[in-house]
Motif scaffolding. Structure first.
Motif, PDB file in Angstrom:
ATOM      1  N   THR A 156      -6.247  10.142 -16.980  1.00 15.64           N
ATOM      2  CA  THR A 156      -6.090   9.975 -15.537  1.00 15.64           C
ATOM      3  C   THR A 156      -5.342   8.678 -15.234  1.00 15.64           C
ATOM      4  N   PRO A 157      -4.316   8.730 -14.375  1.00 12.33           N
ATOM      5  CA  PRO A 157      -3.561   7.506 -14.053  1.00 12.33           C
ATOM      6  C   PRO A 157      -4.454   6.419 -13.466  1.00 12.33           C
ATOM      7  N   ALA A 158      -4.142   5.176 -13.827  1.00 10.95           N
ATOM      8  CA  ALA A 158      -4.936   4.043 -13.368  1.00 10.95           C
ATOM      9  C   ALA A 158      -4.691   3.734 -11.902  1.00 10.95           C
ATOM     10  N   LEU A 159      -3.487   4.033 -11.432  1.00  8.68           N
ATOM     11  CA  LEU A 159      -3.165   3.793 -10.036  1.00  8.68           C
ATOM     12  C   LEU A 159      -1.965   4.639  -9.660  1.00  8.68           C
ATOM     13  N   ALA A 160      -1.702   4.701  -8.359  1.00  5.27           N
ATOM     14  CA  ALA A 160      -0.552   5.436  -7.835  1.00  5.27           C
ATOM     15  C   ALA A 160       0.303   4.482  -7.025  1.00  5.27           C
ATOM     16  N   VAL A 161       1.605   4.576  -7.243  1.00  2.18           N
ATOM     17  CA  VAL A 161       2.567   3.730  -6.558  1.00  2.18           C
ATOM     18  C   VAL A 161       3.614   4.628  -5.918  1.00  2.18           C
ATOM     19  N   THR A 162       3.964   4.339  -4.670  1.00  4.55           N
ATOM     20  CA  THR A 162       5.027   5.071  -3.993  1.00  4.55           C
ATOM     21  C   THR A 162       6.266   4.191  -3.923  1.00  4.55           C
ATOM     22  N   VAL A 163       7.362   4.684  -4.466  1.00  2.89           N
ATOM     23  CA  VAL A 163       8.619   3.939  -4.484  1.00  2.89           C
ATOM     24  C   VAL A 163       9.616   4.667  -3.587  1.00  2.89           C
ATOM     25  N   THR A 164      10.142   3.948  -2.609  1.00  2.00           N
ATOM     26  CA  THR A 164      11.141   4.498  -1.693  1.00  2.00           C
ATOM     27  C   THR A 164      12.466   3.780  -1.920  1.00  2.00           C
ATOM     28  N   ALA A 165      13.516   4.554  -2.154  1.00  2.00           N
ATOM     29  CA  ALA A 165      14.833   3.976  -2.413  1.00  2.00           C
ATOM     30  C   ALA A 165      15.609   3.858  -1.108  1.00  2.00           C
ATOM     31  N   TYR A 166      16.240   2.714  -0.935  1.00  2.00           N
ATOM     32  CA  TYR A 166      17.109   2.445   0.205  1.00  2.00           C
ATOM     33  C   TYR A 166      18.475   2.020  -0.336  1.00  2.00           C
ATOM     34  N   ASP A 167      19.486   2.061   0.528  1.00  2.00           N
ATOM     35  CA  ASP A 167      20.763   1.417   0.212  1.00  2.00           C
ATOM     36  C   ASP A 167      20.630  -0.066   0.493  1.00  2.00           C
ATOM     37  N   TRP A 168      20.463  -1.006  -0.475  1.00  2.00           N
ATOM     38  CA  TRP A 168      20.381  -0.777  -1.892  1.00  2.00           C
ATOM     39  C   TRP A 168      19.252  -1.636  -2.413  1.00  2.00           C
ATOM     40  N   TRP A 169      18.034  -1.162  -2.247  1.00  2.00           N
ATOM     41  CA  TRP A 169      16.843  -1.863  -2.728  1.00  2.00           C
ATOM     42  C   TRP A 169      15.696  -0.862  -2.838  1.00  2.00           C
ATOM     43  N   TRP A 170      14.550  -1.333  -3.343  1.00  2.00           N
ATOM     44  CA  TRP A 170      13.410  -0.458  -3.609  1.00  2.00           C
ATOM     45  C   TRP A 170      12.170  -0.978  -2.886  1.00  2.00           C
ATOM     46  N   LYS A 171      11.560  -0.124  -2.100  1.00  2.00           N
ATOM     47  CA  LYS A 171      10.283  -0.443  -1.462  1.00  2.00           C
ATOM     48  C   LYS A 171       9.161   0.091  -2.346  1.00  2.00           C
ATOM     49  N   VAL A 172       8.173  -0.757  -2.651  1.00  2.00           N
ATOM     50  CA  VAL A 172       7.092  -0.393  -3.559  1.00  2.00           C
ATOM     51  C   VAL A 172       5.772  -0.519  -2.818  1.00  2.00           C
ATOM     52  N   GLU A 173       5.063   0.605  -2.659  1.00  6.82           N
ATOM     53  CA  GLU A 173       3.788   0.632  -1.943  1.00  6.82           C
ATOM     54  C   GLU A 173       2.661   0.947  -2.929  1.00  6.82           C
ATOM     55  N   TYR A 174       1.667   0.082  -2.953  1.00  5.01           N
ATOM     56  CA  TYR A 174       0.498   0.297  -3.802  1.00  5.01           C
ATOM     57  C   TYR A 174      -0.572   1.008  -2.978  1.00  5.01           C
ATOM     58  N   ASP A 175      -0.836   2.247  -3.362  1.00  5.12           N
ATOM     59  CA  ASP A 175      -1.755   3.095  -2.613  1.00  5.12           C
ATOM     60  C   ASP A 175      -3.205   2.788  -2.996  1.00  5.12           C
ATOM     61  N   ASP A 176      -4.089   3.041  -2.053  1.00  2.00           N
ATOM     62  CA  ASP A 176      -5.522   2.862  -2.297  1.00  2.00           C
ATOM     63  C   ASP A 176      -6.278   3.706  -1.281  1.00  2.00           C
ATOM     64  N   ASP A 177      -7.438   4.228  -1.693  1.00  2.00           N
ATOM     65  CA  ASP A 177      -8.249   5.011  -0.760  1.00  2.00           C
ATOM     66  C   ASP A 177      -8.699   4.172   0.435  1.00  2.00           C
ATOM     67  N   ASP A 178      -8.840   2.877   0.211  1.00  4.93           N
ATOM     68  CA  ASP A 178      -9.195   1.965   1.290  1.00  4.93           C
ATOM     69  C   ASP A 178      -7.922   1.392   1.894  1.00  4.93           C
ATOM     70  N   PRO A 179      -7.572   1.747   3.139  1.00  3.85           N
ATOM     71  CA  PRO A 179      -6.316   1.273   3.739  1.00  3.85           C
ATOM     72  C   PRO A 179      -6.167  -0.242   3.744  1.00  3.85           C
ATOM     73  N   SER A 180      -7.283  -0.961   3.824  1.00  3.21           N
ATOM     74  CA  SER A 180      -7.206  -2.419   3.870  1.00  3.21           C
ATOM     75  C   SER A 180      -6.752  -3.018   2.543  1.00  3.21           C
ATOM     76  N   ARG A 181      -6.788  -2.238   1.473  1.00  4.83           N
ATOM     77  CA  ARG A 181      -6.399  -2.734   0.153  1.00  4.83           C
ATOM     78  C   ARG A 181      -4.972  -2.350  -0.218  1.00  4.83           C
ATOM     79  N   ARG A 182      -4.305  -1.611   0.635  1.00  2.00           N
ATOM     80  CA  ARG A 182      -2.914  -1.251   0.364  1.00  2.00           C
ATOM     81  C   ARG A 182      -1.996  -2.429   0.678  1.00  2.00           C
ATOM     82  N   PHE A 183      -0.916  -2.520  -0.062  1.00  2.00           N
ATOM     83  CA  PHE A 183       0.072  -3.561   0.220  1.00  2.00           C
ATOM     84  C   PHE A 183       1.446  -3.083  -0.225  1.00  2.00           C
TER      85      PHE A 183
END
Length: 320
Positions: A103-130
């Motif tokens: 089972t993966p230790a965590l989930a990360v959402t990566v969004t590509a833009y022209d021309w950089w990467w947004k990295v979102e660290y997901d968590d079941d608790d919204p207050s812990r996301r960054f």
């Protein structure tokens, strides 16, 4: 922490640093061996045809037609069997890298833009996301699920030492997983031509021990420190007035969503998706010469007075 294989960070043919890339590396070796073997056979046949001499008694004789057809049948059969075997092996490899074995230790959402990467660290608790940018931290020895999406055009996420390439298509979320076997910094790159600065759209994956990774996560969840010194307060005011429409700094009024979150800017090694090292001088150079350094970037260049430069640099230096 040293860069993993710093001399050749994108060398996926000779190096693998995780279970999601190892089967792909072996597949590349097998395909290369087959290609070299085919090339050698063709070269030998060509050399034989060039140096073979016919008898003087019948210089124009080429032999019976059925003898030539027999070799065509043999060659076609061997080629078909080899290609079928390669196809089966390729499907087996795809199955091996499709899902992690645990089972993966965590989930990360990566969004590509022209021309950089947004990295979102997901968590079941919204207050812990960054949110961070252009740098993905992961724990060593643990699989990580990566959700991939694009905000504009087609991009491709590729960290060759850790996993294969995955397309990032607007309106569609793709997924892959990766895992690092050793601590280090692994280079990644967009490998789908996405516009003028496609070549300057890199990212880094920082593999840390579980303890160091947890400490990094805890630090990233904190808001920016309040401004105390006059220069810092002046720089913060300038940032809010000029930069907050695009950038975010948690703990301030800056809440822009169109550019990288800068709350912990100084914790990153690189600027501008790998274009510059993250130093005070390069931060100001990027702000004032962005269109010279990365033509076509959506950030405008700013003409700063010496006082504005000092104040903004002082504020940015507090974003740890």
């Amino acid at each position: 922490m040293a860069m993993a294989a710093e001399a050749a960070p994108l060398n996926y043919f000779l190096h693998s640093d995780g279970p999601a890339s190892l089967p792909t590396m072996h597949l590349g070796w097998v395909f290369t061996a087959v290609v070299v073997a085919v090339l050698a056979i063709i070269a030998l046949l060509l050399a034989g045809a060039l140096f073979r001499k016919r008898t003087l008694a019948a210089p124009r004789t080429v032999g019976r037609e059925n003898e030539g057809m027999r070799w065509i049948y043999i060659g076609t059969g061997l080629s078909t069997a080899a290609l079928f075997a390669l196809a089966v092996y390729m499907l087996i490899t795809l199955d091996k890298v499709a899902q992690p074995t645990q089972t993966p230790a965590l989930a990360v959402t990566v969004t590509a833009y022209d021309w950089w990467w947004k990295v979102e660290y997901d968590d079941d608790d919204p207050s812990r996301r960054f949110v961070t940018a252009n740098e993905i931290h992961i724990p060593v020895g643990r699989p990580v699920r990566v959700r991939l999406q694009s905000a504009d055009v087609i991009h491709a996420f590729w960290a060759p030492r850790l996993a294969g390439k995955t397309q990032m298509i607007p309106g569609l979320q793709n997924r892959q997983w990766l895992q690092a076997d050793a601590e280090g910094i692994y280079r990644g790159q967009c490998v789908q031509f996405c516009g003028l600065q496609h070549a300057h759209m890199g990212f880094e994956i920082v593999a840390q021990s579980p303890v160091a990774f947890q400490a990094w996560q805890d630090a990233q969840r904190k808001a920016a420190a309040p401004a105390s010194e006059p220069d810092v307060a002046a720089g913060r005011k300038f940032f809010i007035e000029q930069c907050a429409g695009c950038h975010s700094v948690r703990g301030t009024e800056a809440g822009g969503k169109h550019a990288p979150d800068l709350t912990h800017l100084n914790s990153r090694r690189m600027l501008a998706a790998g274009l510059l090292t993250n130093t005070a001088e390069h931060r100001i150079e990027w702000i004032t010469r962005v269109q010279a350094l990365k033509p076509g970037a959506r950030m405008p260049a700013f003409a700063l007075t010496p006082g504005e430069t000092a104040a903004l640099s002082a504020f940015l230096s507090t974003l740890d």
